[in-house]
Scaffold this active site. Structure first.
Site, PDB file in Angstrom:
ATOM      1  N   CYS A  28     -14.917  56.598   4.723  1.00 47.62           N
ATOM      2  CA  CYS A  28     -14.153  55.655   5.542  1.00 47.62           C
ATOM      3  C   CYS A  28     -15.136  54.707   6.207  1.00 47.62           C
ATOM      4  O   CYS A  28     -16.331  54.998   6.274  1.00 47.62           O
ATOM      5  CB  CYS A  28     -13.283  56.376   6.572  1.00 47.62           C
ATOM      6  N   HIS A 681     -12.682  58.216  25.460  1.00 49.93           N
ATOM      7  CA  HIS A 681     -14.122  58.176  25.245  1.00 49.93           C
ATOM      8  C   HIS A 681     -14.684  56.869  25.774  1.00 49.93           C
ATOM      9  O   HIS A 681     -13.999  55.859  25.855  1.00 49.93           O
ATOM     10  CB  HIS A 681     -14.457  58.363  23.766  1.00 49.93           C
TER      11      HIS A 681
END
Length: 765
Positions: A28, A681
């Site tokens: 990916c 995050h």
């Protein structure tokens, strides 16, 4: 030599059935969670069916478990589950099924069935068509364009900075030649090196667009076509077609090569097709087509624009300045830009310096505006784009408009209109103010060196134009992202969400915090949770139907979300930090049972765990950053509570900034991944070292997840700007692989206390 593919294997026939051997490649764009999750899912599905499978992963830490010639030779089929380009030439003669990486996660069994009847990949052939209903991924055109831009950026940066440095340190103003560097000087040599970089950037853009479409045979025609597009003399034009021409030749070369590959040729000719026949034919056809067909209109446009501008010299200064600004900003070095520039430069000799003044004010607007945009909204840009933005700012100061080309090539629909608006405003202001420029050059450098009259208004024009470009760019890019996220809601669960504008180093928020306990089934004292751990008081009991999610860091540590169906759910996690001493107050919700403060807050203390500190994931996750029960009732409060939990490690220098960074990421798109998971995050220097916290909620917190579930499992990741090394990626890869296991996730939910949670997580190796 690769053995040719035979007919699809069947289950009939006497004797012992041959054991199938399949291969797979997973990849990916960000190269972390999806890569490894797809690999694990495919391997598990193959094992359950008695099929031998070897999976190569192409992650950010490099290719692992690489397929060799022997593997390919003995394979019955190859599954390529990837959202980025994968070299298929090594699979010639084998059945190849290409799909998005999401399909490898969601439907591995289906892919195993489909690959047995997939088309045979031919040498030098086009990329295998995705299976029907395959995972959603970026279009071939988009990926090809971004491939070209990524290879072009270093040439723009190196060439532009070397030219700017040579002009600033070795140049002086000259009415006949703009900023002039003495011949045979050291700085002229530096300038020449920079010019080579700039000269190469256009064919590089074209060549790698073509390469992404037609593979290696398209590289040469793409690069030569790009060079022709940028060399106006070849088709009687005073200016080349610039980067827009390069995009055109890149796509033409790529698809021309694909078309030639479909031509049936004798077997003895096939070996030389990709290295001799296709490059020669494609290069010749494309080159002649551009010179004789496309080049003539470009030359015509250049000539007629010049005549049209000549007839406007007596019109309103505002109108003329706006038109020149629009033209300067349109193609940055292309025929429209060059027409305006040469028109202004040609009038200097007649004593009319105001037209060049308008051009000079517009020239730096594009690079300055795009560079400023990367500073205003960092989260919209990748780490590479932000670095390019800084270089663009520097180039803008020296009147090098090409510094904005990487942004315009990557997002033409958003960037070019923004550039043109800012350029028009700057040109109009300079025209009204009567700014004059005595040299054929632009940017702040000419004002600093004394070539501009009306310096204050010149800088006003540049500043206002640049600000308008920056703000317009941010607004258009953000609007595009919002529309894309709206489309993603419709396709919830598809892991092919486009990665584009979120870059490494961007702070991110969005962890699934947990609300107050209400009716949660607890595990009482003395009872044993699943997996054999003995839960402590106040622990959360087993949660049936646990589900997971996929997490993907965008480049250098930023995570994007993808929802995974319940049956294949995955709960990935990321890099964490060593726990050092340090304490902070933790936001605590009300507890049903009351008791000691530690039990009410749910924070695990080393003493509660029985003395010795337990380290997990090479010591990155410790008892200090585990909380079995969050007290927050909403997302923002949960993010703050998680940040304060991380502060217990002593690695958080500024909790407020950590929270703000996480919330800025949350504004870009929810980090509620669905399946009751959230992973906020942030990448910020508010932390001195990587830190990861884990918390659970019995009731959950509303997080805006695509599937509508509340966040019950929360992993919050915080890393400093400089901490994007391989160790971070390695830990995330390990987590992604392990968390494919649904039973593992269920035990994580059922673990009664912090020590039990760490015990479950310690299984990750």
């Amino acid at each position: 030599m690769t053995s040719p593919a035979g007919p699809p294997p069947t289950g009939s026939g006497g004797g012992e059935r041959k054991r199938l051997k399949l291969l797979a490649v997973t990849a990916c764009p960000t190269g972390i969670a999806h890569t490894y999750m797809a690999a694990e899912k495919l391997a598990q599905a193959a094992e359950s069916r008695g099929i031998d499978m070897k999976v190569e992963t192409q992650g950010s830490i490099g290719a692992e478990n690489v397929l060799d010639d022997n593997d390919v030779s003995n394979a019955d089929g190859i599954i390529v589950a990837a959202d980025k380009d994968v070299d298929l030439s090594r699979f010639a003669g084998k059945r190849v099924l290409s799909v998005g990486v999401a399909e490898g996660i969601r439907h591995p069994e289906r892919l195993i069935e489909q690959v047995l009847s997939a088309p045979v990949h031919t040498a030098g052939g086009a990329p295998t068509a995705p299976a029907a209903g395959g995972g959603k991924e970026r279009s071939v055109g988009y990926k090809a364009l971004m491939n070209g831009v990524s290879y072009m950026i270093p040439f723009v940066v190196v060439g532009g900075l070397l030219i700017a440095i040579s002009l600033s340190l070795g140049g002086h103003t000259d009415p006949s030649g703009g900023l002039v560097i003495p011949k045979d000087s050291f700085w002229m040599d530096v300038n020449n090196i920079g010019v080579i970089g700039f000269t190469l950037m256009v064919p590089i853009l074209s060549g790698y667009i073509a390469y992404a479409i037609g593979d290696r045979p398209a590289l040469v025609p793409g690069m030569i076509g790009g060079w022709i597009a940028n060399t106006g003399e070849l088709y009687d034009s005073k200016a080349g077609a610039g980067f827009i021409g390069a995009i055109v030749t890149g796509f033409l070369a790529g698809y021309l090569v694909l078309w030639i590959k479909k031509v049936k040729v004798p077997r003895f000719v096939q070996p030389i097709m990709p290295i001799i026949v296709i490059p020669i034919v494609a290069t010749t056809v494309l080159g002649l087509f551009f010179i004789y067909v496309l080049g003539k209109p470009i030359s015509w446009v250049f000539e007629h624009l010049t005549s049209w501008l000549s007839g406007m010299t007596g019109t309103s200064a505002i109108l003329l300045g706006a038109i020149l600004g629009l033209m300067i900003a349109f193609d940055m070095g292309g025929p429209v830009n060059k027409t305006a520039f040469l028109f202004g430069a040609g009038l200097i000799a007649t004593g009319n310096q105001t037209v060049m003044g308008m051009c000079a004010a517009a020239i730096p607007v594009m690079p300055l505006g795009q560079g400023l945009a990367t500073l205003i909204r960092k989260r919209l840009y990748t780490e590479q784009e932000r670095e390019t933005g800084l270089a663009s700012l520097f180039m803008g100061c020296f009147g090098i408009s090409e510094g904005a080309i990487p942004f315009a090539a990557a997002r033409p629909a958003q960037v070019i209109p923004a550039n043109m608006l800012g350029g028009a405003v700057a040109g109009a202001i300079a025209g009204v103010a009567g700014v004059e420029d005595a040299v054929p050059h632009g940017g702040p450098i000419v004002a600093v060196l004394g070539a501009v009259s009306g310096v204050p208004m010149f800088f006003v024009a540049v500043v206002i134009g640049s600000a308008i470009t920056a703000l317009t760019t941010v607004a258009l890019v953000d609007l595009g992202e919002r529309r894309r996220r709206g489309e993603a809601v419709v396709g919830a669960g598809m892991a092919g969400a486009e990665p584009a504008l979120v870059g490494a180093g961007v702070a991110v928020a969005g962890a699934g915090a947990v609300g107050e306990r209400a009716g949660a089934r607890g595990v009482g004292e003395g009872s044993v949770a699943r997996g054999g751990e003995v839960p402590g008081p106040g622990g959360v009991g087993e949660v049936p139907g646990a589900r997971g999610v996929d997490v993907v860091p965008d480049g250098g540590g930023v995570v994007a979300q993808r929802v995974v169906p319940e049956s294949e759910a995955v709960l990935p996690e990321a890099a964490v930090s060593e726990a050092a001493g340090g304490e902070s107050d933790t936001v605590v919700g009300e507890s049903e049972a009351g008791g000691a403060a530690e039990r009410e807050s749910g924070v695990v203390d080393a003493a509660d765990a029985g003395g010795a500190s337990v380290e997990v994931l090479s010591g990155y996750l410790t008892e200090e950053t585990v909380k079995v029960e969050l007290g927050a009732a909403d997302k923002e409060a949960a993010i703050r509570e998680m940040a304060e939990l991380l502060a217990r490690t002593g690695k958080v220098a500024d909790v407020g900034e950590l929270v703000a960074t996480a919330l800025r990421r949350e504004a870009q798109g929810t980090t509620g991944l669905g399946e009751e998971i959230a992973i906020p995050h942030a990448k910020t220097d508010a932390v001195s070292a990587p830190a990861v916290g884990f918390a659970r909620s019995a009731e959950g917190v509303e997080w805006g997840s695509l599937d509508g579930t509340k966040a019950r499992l929360v992993f919050m990741i915080a890393v400093p700007e400089a901490a994007a090394g391989d160790e971070h990626l390695r830990i995330l890869a390990l987590l992604s692989r392990k968390l494919v296991d649904q039973e593992f996730r269920e035990r994580l939910l059922a673990a009664g206390d912090g020590a039990a949670v760490l015990g479950v997580l310690s299984e990750i190796r």
